[in-house]
Design an enzyme around this catalytic site. Structure first.
Site, PDB file in Angstrom:
ATOM      1  N   LYS A  14       7.567  10.933  -0.005  1.00 43.28           N
ATOM      2  CA  LYS A  14       7.042  10.354   1.432  1.00 43.28           C
ATOM      3  C   LYS A  14       8.301   9.454   1.936  1.00 43.28           C
ATOM      4  O   LYS A  14       8.567   9.633   3.137  1.00 43.28           O
ATOM      5  CB  LYS A  14       5.857   9.307   0.938  1.00 43.28           C
ATOM      6  CG  LYS A  14       5.387   8.254   1.987  1.00 43.28           C
ATOM      7  CD  LYS A  14       5.780   6.888   2.047  1.00 43.28           C
ATOM      8  CE  LYS A  14       5.730   6.526   0.554  1.00 43.28           C
ATOM      9  NZ  LYS A  14       5.805   4.824   0.508  1.00 43.28           N
ATOM     10  N   LEU A  52       0.882  -1.237  -0.014  1.00 45.62           N
ATOM     11  CA  LEU A  52       0.022   0.075   0.019  1.00 45.62           C
ATOM     12  C   LEU A  52       1.073   1.106   0.065  1.00 45.62           C
ATOM     13  O   LEU A  52       2.006   1.166   0.069  1.00 45.62           O
ATOM     14  CB  LEU A  52      -0.723  -0.090   1.182  1.00 45.62           C
ATOM     15  CG  LEU A  52      -1.907  -1.100   1.259  1.00 45.62           C
ATOM     16  CD1 LEU A  52      -2.412  -1.340   2.496  1.00 45.62           C
ATOM     17  CD2 LEU A  52      -3.096  -1.059   0.179  1.00 45.62           C
ATOM     18  N   PRO A  53       0.354   2.352  -0.390  1.00 51.98           N
ATOM     19  CA  PRO A  53       0.968   3.647  -0.542  1.00 51.98           C
ATOM     20  C   PRO A  53       1.964   3.895   0.745  1.00 51.98           C
ATOM     21  O   PRO A  53       3.064   4.404   0.594  1.00 51.98           O
ATOM     22  CB  PRO A  53       0.011   4.608  -0.558  1.00 51.98           C
ATOM     23  CG  PRO A  53      -0.918   3.949  -1.497  1.00 51.98           C
ATOM     24  CD  PRO A  53      -1.349   2.549  -1.044  1.00 51.98           C
ATOM     25  N   LYS A  70      14.657   0.560   4.363  1.00 51.26           N
ATOM     26  CA  LYS A  70      13.974   0.899   3.010  1.00 51.26           C
ATOM     27  C   LYS A  70      14.050   2.415   2.989  1.00 51.26           C
ATOM     28  O   LYS A  70      14.631   3.178   2.043  1.00 51.26           O
ATOM     29  CB  LYS A  70      12.777   0.614   3.041  1.00 51.26           C
ATOM     30  CG  LYS A  70      12.030   1.114   1.884  1.00 51.26           C
ATOM     31  CD  LYS A  70      12.585   0.585   0.474  1.00 51.26           C
ATOM     32  CE  LYS A  70      11.661   1.230  -0.672  1.00 51.26           C
ATOM     33  NZ  LYS A  70      12.384   1.054  -1.859  1.00 51.26           N
TER      34      LYS A  70
END
Ligand code: NAD
Length: 312
Positions: free
Chosen positions: A250, A75-76, A181
Site C-alpha cells: 500500500k 489505521l490501515p 512517509k
C-alpha cells in the site's frame, strides 16, 4: 472556522483508534505518560489485547472521542480514516470538544489534504503524523514522527509526540508528512528487495548468508534491511517484524500514485510498486513484509536459465 487548542497535556483524555501492531504499544506509552487513553478498535480481539495489557477501551468510536482533547488514528489506510470521520455523530462530538484529530496512519497525501479541507468546513482540525521505526521502536517510545499541518496544532500535540517518539520532523502543510512517509517506505522497500536479492544470489553462488549480511553491514551496501531485518526476521526464519506485506505494498503504491499525481513516472518506483503488489497477490493472507524474501526466492527460479558468461 476552526479554533486553535491549548497545548494537550496529561491527564487530558485521548481517543486512540486502531489498536493493532503499532497502535497497541503507542496507546500504552500515552497511558504510561499520564494521558487518559480511551482505546477503540473495530476488532474485538484487538480491544481485548489492549485491556489485557492494562488499557481501557470503549465499545464505540463515539464513546472514545466524546470530550477528548485529541483523537489519534492508527489505521490501515486513509480510506478507513476518511470513512470513520464521515460519521455525523462522531464529527459533531469532535467539533463540539474542539478535539484535535491526528492521523498517524500511513495514508495517501492528497487524500489527507482533501479530507482536512472538508473537516475544516465542519470546524474540525486535522494534522497528519505518520511514524517510522516499526513495532520495536513503537514499544520503546522511540518512533520517528513526521508531522504536517498548521504550527499551532502541531505545537498543541507536542506532549503526545514526546510520549511516542524521539524525533519530530515538521514537513509542511497538511498531507506533507504522508507524502514523506510514502517516500520513506519506497526507499525502505527498495533497500529490502536489493538486500534480499543479494542474499539469494550470494547463497546460490555459495557465500554464507550470515557472512553476506556482515559484509554488507561493514560496507557501502549497508541499509536498514541489512541492519535490522535480514538476520532478525529472514535468516532466522521468524518473519515476524510486525509490519504486514500488504501495508508495505500500500505504501509503495501510495508513493507511485503521488508521483503520478505530480505528472511523473519514475522507473524504479514503478518497478517496486508492481513487484510489491504482485508479491501481495501471490503470497495470499496476512504476511509479514520481510516475506518478500520468500517471494523473490521463488521468483528467482522462474528466470534461471543457467550461468551466463560475461567477458570483462
Ligand atoms: P494493524 O493491521 O496491525 O492494525 C490496524 C488496526 O486497525 C487493526 O487492529 C484493525 O482492527 C483496526 N481497524 C481497521 N479498520 C478499523 C475501523 N474501521 N475502525 C476501528 N479500527 C479499525 O496495522 P499496523 O501495523 O498497526 O499499522 C497501522 C498503520 O501504521 C498503517 O497505516 C501502517 O501502514 C502504519 N505503520 C505500520 C508500521 C509497522 O511496523 N507495523 C510501521 C509504521 C507505520
Amino acid at each position: 472556522m476552526t479554533t486553535p487548542s491549548k497545548v494537550i497535556a496529561a491527564p487530558d483524555a485521548v481517543a486512540f483508534i486502531g489498536l493493532g501492531q503499532m497502535g497497541l504499544p503507542m496507546a500504552r506509552n500515552l497511558a504510561a505518560a499520564g494521558f487518559e487513553v480511551r482505546g477503540y478498535d473495530v476488532t474485538p480481539s484487538a480491544r481485548d489485547a489492549y485491556v489485557a495489557a492494562g488499557g481501557q477501551v470503549t465499545q464505540s468510536l463515539q464513546q472514545a472521542v466524546d470530550g477528548a482533547a485529541a483523537a489519534i488514528l492508527m489505521l490501515p489506510n486513509g480510506a478507513i480514516v476518511r470513512s470513520l470521520l464521515q460519521d455525523p455523530g462522531v464529527v459533531s462530538a469532535i467539533a463540539a470538544a474542539n478535539t484535535l484529530v491526528i492521523d498517524m496512519s500511513s495514508s495517501a497525501p492528497f487524500g489527507t489534504a482533501a479530507l482536512g479541507q472538508e473537516l475544516a468546513a465542519k470546524a474540525v482540525r486535522l494534522i497528519d503524523a505518520p511514524v517510522s521505526g516499526g513495532v520495536k521502536r513503537a514499544r520503546e517510545g522511540k518512533l520517528a514522527i513526521m508531522v504536517g499541518g498548521d504550527d499551532a496544532s502541531i505545537d498543541a500535540a507536542r506532549h503526545l509526540f514526546e510520549a511516542l517518539g524521539n524525533s519530530v520532523f515538521p514537513t509542511g502543510p497538511l498531507g506533507s508528512a504522508h507524502a514523506m512517509k510514502a517516500l520513506n517506505n519506497f526507499v525502505s522497500s527498495a533497500g529490502l528487495v536489493a538486500a534480499a536479492e543479494a542474499l539469494i544470489i550470494g547463497g546460490r553462488f555459495g557465500l554464507q548468508p550470515e557472512v553476506i549480511v556482515d559484509v554488507l553491514n561493514a560496507s557501502s551496501g549497508r541499509n536498514n534491511a541489512t541492519e535490522v531485518k535480514m538476520k532478525q526476521f529472514v535468516l532466522s526464519g521468524a518473519y515476524n517484524s510486525g509490519f504486514g506485506l500488504a501495508l508495505m505494498s500500500k505504501d509503495v503504491t501510495t508513493a507511485a500514485e503521488l508521483s503520478h499525481d505530480l505528472g511523473m513516472k519514475l522507473p524504479s518506483l514503478e518497478l517496486m510498486a508492481g513487484l510489491w503488489a504482485q508479491a501481495s497477490r501471490t503470497l495470499a493472507g496476512p504476511r509479514d513484509h520481510t516475506e518478500i524474501y520468500r517471494y523473490l526466492e521463488a521468483a528467482s527460479g522462474e528466470v534461471a536459465d543457467g550461468p551466463s558468461v560475461t567477458a570483462d
